[in-house]
Design a protein around this motif. Structure first.
Motif, short mmCIF file in Angstrom:
data_model
loop_
_atom_site.label_atom_id
_atom_site.label_comp_id
_atom_site.label_asym_id
_atom_site.label_seq_id
_atom_site.Cartn_x
_atom_site.Cartn_y
_atom_site.Cartn_z
N GLU A 98 0.78 -1.15 -0.16
CA GLU A 98 -0.12 0.03 -0.10
C GLU A 98 0.96 1.33 0.10
O GLU A 98 0.78 2.23 -0.82
CB GLU A 98 -0.87 -0.20 1.15
N GLU A 99 1.98 1.23 0.80
CA GLU A 99 2.92 2.57 0.65
C GLU A 99 3.54 2.79 -0.44
O GLU A 99 3.47 3.86 -0.83
CB GLU A 99 3.68 2.17 1.92
N ILE A 100 3.78 1.51 -1.32
CA ILE A 100 4.57 1.78 -2.40
C ILE A 100 3.47 2.41 -3.57
O ILE A 100 3.81 3.00 -4.24
CB ILE A 100 5.18 0.49 -2.95
N SER A 101 2.37 1.61 -3.47
CA SER A 101 1.13 1.80 -4.28
C SER A 101 0.71 3.26 -4.32
O SER A 101 0.47 4.13 -5.22
CB SER A 101 0.06 1.00 -4.16
N ASP A 102 0.56 3.91 -3.03
CA ASP A 102 0.00 5.28 -2.69
C ASP A 102 1.08 6.16 -3.26
O ASP A 102 0.51 7.24 -3.36
CB ASP A 102 -0.12 5.37 -1.03
N ARG A 103 2.37 5.84 -3.59
CA ARG A 103 3.23 6.68 -3.84
C ARG A 103 3.39 6.45 -5.42
O ARG A 103 4.60 6.95 -5.70
CB ARG A 103 4.55 6.80 -2.92
N ASN A 104 2.88 5.80 -6.08
CA ASN A 104 2.72 5.55 -7.58
C ASN A 104 4.26 4.89 -7.80
O ASN A 104 4.76 5.24 -8.92
CB ASN A 104 2.72 6.71 -8.38
N ASN A 105 4.64 3.99 -6.95
CA ASN A 105 5.88 3.16 -7.15
C ASN A 105 7.33 4.28 -7.36
O ASN A 105 8.19 3.88 -7.93
CB ASN A 105 5.96 2.27 -8.45
N LYS A 106 7.15 5.55 -6.79
CA LYS A 106 8.05 6.42 -6.84
C LYS A 106 9.21 6.54 -5.79
O LYS A 106 9.83 7.22 -5.22
CB LYS A 106 7.43 7.68 -6.81
N PHE A 107 9.57 5.18 -5.36
CA PHE A 107 10.64 4.85 -4.49
C PHE A 107 11.99 3.98 -5.17
O PHE A 107 11.72 3.38 -6.04
CB PHE A 107 10.28 3.66 -3.37
N ASP A 108 13.13 4.33 -4.65
CA ASP A 108 14.23 3.61 -5.03
C ASP A 108 14.46 2.72 -3.84
O ASP A 108 14.78 1.72 -4.05
CB ASP A 108 15.53 4.73 -5.10
N ILE A 109 14.17 3.05 -2.55
CA ILE A 109 14.39 2.24 -1.53
C ILE A 109 13.41 2.57 -0.27
O ILE A 109 13.10 3.72 -0.34
CB ILE A 109 15.73 2.26 -0.99
N LEU A 110 12.72 1.74 0.35
CA LEU A 110 11.90 1.91 1.42
C LEU A 110 12.54 1.15 2.65
O LEU A 110 12.86 0.03 2.52
CB LEU A 110 10.63 1.31 0.93
#
Length: 112
Positions: A98-110
């Motif tokens: 959910e965290e990744i999806s809520d940010r439109n997959n705009k992560f390099d690392i979590l």
């Protein structure tokens, strides 16, 4: 990706904690880093019961090498490293997705 080396006492606890999460669209890669105990046999049983689990064997070169090997075998968009003597909380995978999806997959690392 779960690196595994002589953790027969812990691996069931670890893998059960992952299975208790929604694993329908998750691959679980166990990298056996040359275990000499019954860890491999334990994981073979799980692999036969769960299609998401894949067990790979390599010679013992340490946890970093096992993780890198798992990265080469991974087919997913995201990777979570879990130590074989650790466990994850129920609901963890759902929360992370959910965290990744809520940010439109705009992560390099979590990191958490």
């Amino acid at each position: 990706i779960i690196p595994m080396y002589n953790v027969e006492k812990y691996i069931k606890f670890c893998i059960n904690s992952v299975i208790e999460n929604d694993i329908s669209d998750v691959e679980i890669l166990i990298v056996n880093d040359g275990s000499t105990d019954s860890s491999r046999a334990i994981m073979e049983k799980y692999q036969s019961e769960y299609s998401q689990i894949r067990v790979y064997d390599k010679k013992n070169e340490g946890v970093s090498s096992a993780r890198n090997y798992g990265l080469m075998k991974s087919k997913g968009d995201w990777v979570w490293f879990i130590d074989s003597d650790d466990a994850i909380n129920q609901g963890s995978l759902k929360y992370i997705k959910e965290e990744i999806s809520d940010r439109n997959n705009k992560f390099d690392i979590l990191v958490f």
